[in-house]
Write a protein that holds these residues in place. Structure first.
Motif, mmCIF file in Angstrom:
data_model
loop_
_atom_site.group_PDB
_atom_site.id
_atom_site.type_symbol
_atom_site.label_atom_id
_atom_site.label_comp_id
_atom_site.label_asym_id
_atom_site.label_seq_id
_atom_site.Cartn_x
_atom_site.Cartn_y
_atom_site.Cartn_z
ATOM 1 N N LEU A 123 0.828 -1.199 0.000
ATOM 2 C CA LEU A 123 0.000 0.000 0.000
ATOM 3 C C LEU A 123 0.864 1.252 0.000
ATOM 4 O O LEU A 123 1.924 1.290 0.632
ATOM 5 N N ARG A 124 0.388 2.294 -0.652
ATOM 6 C CA ARG A 124 1.150 3.536 -0.760
ATOM 7 C C ARG A 124 0.539 4.663 0.061
ATOM 8 O O ARG A 124 1.086 5.761 0.124
ATOM 9 N N ARG A 125 -0.600 4.373 0.723
ATOM 10 C CA ARG A 125 -1.274 5.439 1.465
ATOM 11 C C ARG A 125 -1.777 4.899 2.802
ATOM 12 O O ARG A 125 -2.254 3.771 2.909
ATOM 13 N N VAL A 126 -1.646 5.756 3.832
ATOM 14 C CA VAL A 126 -2.134 5.442 5.178
ATOM 15 C C VAL A 126 -3.040 6.578 5.627
ATOM 16 O O VAL A 126 -2.675 7.754 5.503
ATOM 17 N N LEU A 127 -4.217 6.237 6.125
ATOM 18 C CA LEU A 127 -5.084 7.249 6.733
ATOM 19 C C LEU A 127 -5.001 7.065 8.238
ATOM 20 O O LEU A 127 -5.378 6.020 8.769
ATOM 21 N N LEU A 128 -4.488 8.084 8.913
ATOM 22 C CA LEU A 128 -4.256 8.035 10.351
ATOM 23 C C LEU A 128 -5.217 8.988 11.057
ATOM 24 O O LEU A 128 -5.166 10.205 10.846
ATOM 25 N N ILE A 129 -6.088 8.424 11.899
ATOM 26 C CA ILE A 129 -7.044 9.222 12.682
ATOM 27 C C ILE A 129 -6.769 8.915 14.154
ATOM 28 O O ILE A 129 -7.327 7.975 14.732
ATOM 29 N N PRO B 89 -9.930 16.058 -0.896
ATOM 30 C CA PRO B 89 -9.378 14.896 -1.600
ATOM 31 C C PRO B 89 -8.077 14.449 -0.922
ATOM 32 O O PRO B 89 -7.263 15.280 -0.509
ATOM 33 N N LEU B 90 -7.886 13.140 -0.795
ATOM 34 C CA LEU B 90 -6.668 12.623 -0.185
ATOM 35 C C LEU B 90 -5.565 12.531 -1.225
ATOM 36 O O LEU B 90 -5.829 12.195 -2.390
ATOM 37 N N PRO B 91 -4.330 12.822 -0.845
ATOM 38 C CA PRO B 91 -3.216 12.619 -1.780
ATOM 39 C C PRO B 91 -3.097 11.143 -2.153
ATOM 40 O O PRO B 91 -3.564 10.258 -1.422
ATOM 41 N N ALA B 92 -2.471 10.880 -3.274
ATOM 42 C CA ALA B 92 -2.390 9.512 -3.789
ATOM 43 C C ALA B 92 -1.489 8.626 -2.946
ATOM 44 O O ALA B 92 -1.623 7.393 -2.966
ATOM 45 N N GLU B 93 -0.572 9.230 -2.209
ATOM 46 C CA GLU B 93 0.334 8.430 -1.398
ATOM 47 C C GLU B 93 0.753 9.208 -0.159
ATOM 48 O O GLU B 93 0.553 10.425 -0.067
ATOM 49 N N GLY B 94 1.323 8.488 0.794
ATOM 50 C CA GLY B 94 1.810 9.118 2.011
ATOM 51 C C GLY B 94 0.920 8.825 3.214
ATOM 52 O O GLY B 94 -0.073 8.100 3.128
ATOM 53 N N ILE B 95 1.314 9.384 4.335
ATOM 54 C CA ILE B 95 0.561 9.268 5.581
ATOM 55 C C ILE B 95 -0.285 10.521 5.729
ATOM 56 O O ILE B 95 0.242 11.632 5.798
ATOM 57 N N VAL B 96 -1.598 10.340 5.776
ATOM 58 C CA VAL B 96 -2.526 11.463 5.871
ATOM 59 C C VAL B 96 -3.155 11.454 7.257
ATOM 60 O O VAL B 96 -3.794 10.471 7.651
ATOM 61 N N VAL B 97 -2.955 12.530 8.017
ATOM 62 C CA VAL B 97 -3.511 12.644 9.359
ATOM 63 C C VAL B 97 -4.754 13.522 9.284
ATOM 64 O O VAL B 97 -4.685 14.681 8.879
ATOM 65 N N ALA C 33 -17.447 9.707 9.873
ATOM 66 C CA ALA C 33 -17.292 10.191 8.506
ATOM 67 C C ALA C 33 -15.970 9.729 7.899
ATOM 68 O O ALA C 33 -15.912 9.304 6.739
ATOM 69 N N TRP C 34 -14.881 9.814 8.676
ATOM 70 C CA TRP C 34 -13.595 9.333 8.189
ATOM 71 C C TRP C 34 -13.643 7.825 7.933
ATOM 72 O O TRP C 34 -13.092 7.329 6.941
ATOM 73 N N ALA C 35 -14.296 7.086 8.824
ATOM 74 C CA ALA C 35 -14.371 5.630 8.664
ATOM 75 C C ALA C 35 -15.078 5.252 7.373
ATOM 76 O O ALA C 35 -14.688 4.300 6.686
ATOM 77 N N ALA C 36 -16.123 5.998 7.029
ATOM 78 C CA ALA C 36 -16.868 5.719 5.801
ATOM 79 C C ALA C 36 -16.094 6.130 4.555
ATOM 80 O O ALA C 36 -16.407 5.673 3.451
ATOM 81 N N ALA C 37 -15.046 6.957 4.750
ATOM 82 C CA ALA C 37 -14.334 7.518 3.598
ATOM 83 C C ALA C 37 -12.998 6.831 3.323
ATOM 84 O O ALA C 37 -12.272 7.255 2.428
ATOM 85 N N VAL C 38 -12.648 5.776 4.074
ATOM 86 C CA VAL C 38 -11.362 5.109 3.863
ATOM 87 C C VAL C 38 -11.368 4.420 2.501
ATOM 88 O O VAL C 38 -12.171 3.512 2.268
ATOM 89 N N PRO C 39 -10.486 4.808 1.579
ATOM 90 C CA PRO C 39 -10.445 4.145 0.272
ATOM 91 C C PRO C 39 -9.956 2.702 0.410
ATOM 92 O O PRO C 39 -9.249 2.361 1.362
ATOM 93 N N LEU D 208 -4.287 1.877 4.074
ATOM 94 C CA LEU D 208 -4.200 1.269 5.399
ATOM 95 C C LEU D 208 -4.886 2.179 6.408
ATOM 96 O O LEU D 208 -4.494 3.332 6.590
ATOM 97 N N ALA D 209 -5.921 1.668 7.059
ATOM 98 C CA ALA D 209 -6.609 2.429 8.102
ATOM 99 C C ALA D 209 -5.842 2.291 9.407
ATOM 100 O O ALA D 209 -5.420 1.198 9.785
ATOM 101 N N SER D 210 -5.667 3.405 10.100
ATOM 102 C CA SER D 210 -4.900 3.366 11.341
ATOM 103 C C SER D 210 -5.386 4.461 12.273
ATOM 104 O O SER D 210 -5.990 5.445 11.840
#
Length: 386
Positions: A103-109, A169-177, A188-194, A198-200
């Motif tokens: 995976l190239r992207r992480v969504l961190l909440i 819009p989320l960037p295509a790669e990286g760690i997004v906080v 809302a974030w949980a429903a939006a995880v592509p 990687l959900a974290s």
């Protein structure tokens, strides 16, 4: 979501916290400190990588191995539990696990609004105060020097770090906080995880992430106190929580400069448990970031707890603090647990597979004791008061 869910946590209390959320949704949960996730038909498998206090290189090795063992085909059912205030070699962990999973992207909440821990405009706040102006500024292992989440994750990693508001819009790669201030934001974030992400994040985000993918309704079992003598062990290095328990007159204390006197301390606890069904043990004295006091506390508490349990004086051990909980579990040879009961957010009872007559209850050291919980454990204790 079919099949089992796998969560990787960085310490034992975090792993147990996730198990508690699973219990809330009716999932059978297994928590392990083993190097491999157990072969089980449990609906929720939680792995404690014990990397909270590791160096980044060591964390990278551990999380890469875990990711390879899980396989890229399972990414939709994998969640990375993080410390809610971003302590530990977190960037190395996220990068290593994401890479191993392809995976190239992480969504961190990381926020936990129920505990008034939120992220606004990329800055971490607790009770409205910047993180580095709270008790976390004096954490012995990971003192907060900033409230900017990018600073907290550190610099020089392989994946870029950015922040985002809901709807952007989320960037295509990286760690997004992601910014998060409420339970509605978590949902809302949980429903939006592509699907390629990687959900974290915190246990609160895990609960929302699970609920967004399942129809099971969250419920709470009635409180039930395990029968028999109980020992509460406070190993937290978080100042406000240490002060709350250690000020109580019923606590058997030992000072930092007398940690070698385990025999005397153990005997005092055994005598108290002969007279009373409950006992509390903690260590007095300030814990500085420059000292080895935190590690010494964990070792001493693990040894004295083992002696008390092996003497048959208790069957219910309550531990405050993740590192201490792991030290005690390893000292007793308890490496795999079944989830039993979630008392409150982060406070979870488990049954050691190797000692099914025992109960092991854990609480993150930085979480406050809910006023409804301590009276159940220690009816006569003054610690129930703020």
């Amino acid at each position: 979501m079919r099949g089992s869910i796998t969560v990787v946590a960085d310490d034992l209390t975090g792993a147990c916290e996730i198990a508690g959320v699973g219990q809330r949704f009716g999932l059978n949960a297994i928590v392990t400190l083993e190097d491999q996730l157990p072969g089980t038909d449990a609906g929720l498998r939680v792995f404690d990588s014990e990397t909270r206090l590791a160096q980044p290189a060591s964390a990278t090795t551990s999380l890469s191995a875990i990711g390879r063992s899980l396989g890229a085909s399972a990414t939709a059912s994998i969640f990375k539990k993080t410390d809610s205030v971003l302590r530990g070699p977190l960037r190395a962990e996220l990068e290593a696990l994401a890479s191993a999973l392809g995976l190239r992207r992480v969504l961190l909440i990381p926020g936990n609004p129920a505990l008034r821990r939120v992220v606004r405009d990329g800055r971490y706040l607790i009770d409205g105060k910047p993180l580095h102006q709270t008790g976390f500024a004096t954490d012995p292992h990971h003192p907060a020097r900033s409230s900017d989440v990018r600073d907290l994750l550190g610099h020089g990693g392989n994946m870029p770090v950015s922040t985002a508001r809901l709807g952007q819009p989320l960037p295509a790669e990286g760690i997004v906080v992601g910014d998060v201030s409420s339970d509605a934001d978590l949902q809302a974030w949980a429903a939006a995880v592509p699907p390629d992400t990687l959900a974290s994040g915190s246990s609160a985000f895990f609960g929302a992430w699970f609920a967004a993918r399942n129809t099971a309704q969250a419920t709470r079992a009635p409180d039930r106190l395990p029968e028999g003598p109980t020992l509460l062990v406070s190993g937290t290095t978080f100042g406000p929580q240490r002060q709350r328990l250690c000020r109580d007159v019923s606590v058997d204390r030992i000072s930092l400069d007398r940690l070698s006197e385990i025999d005397d301390w153990g005997q005092r606890l055994l005598k108290r448990l002969e007279r009373e069904p409950r006992a509390v043990a903690c260590v007095d004295g300030p814990v500085s970031p420059e000292s080895r006091a935190a590690a010494n506390i964990g070792t001493a508490l693990a040894e004295v707890t083992s002696r008390v349990f092996q003497a048959g004086a208790v069957r219910h051990i309550v531990v405050e603090g993740g590192a201490t909980a792991a030290s005690i579990a390893r000292r007793l040879g308890w490496l795999t647990f079944e989830g039993v009961h979630e008392w409150a957010l982060g406070i979870v009872s488990l049954r050691p597979v190797a000692a099914r007559e025992a109960f092991f209850t854990v609480k993150p050291g930085s979480y406050p004791w809910p006023d409804s919980i301590l009276p159940l454990l220690f009816p006569s204790s003054r610690t129930a008061s703020p």
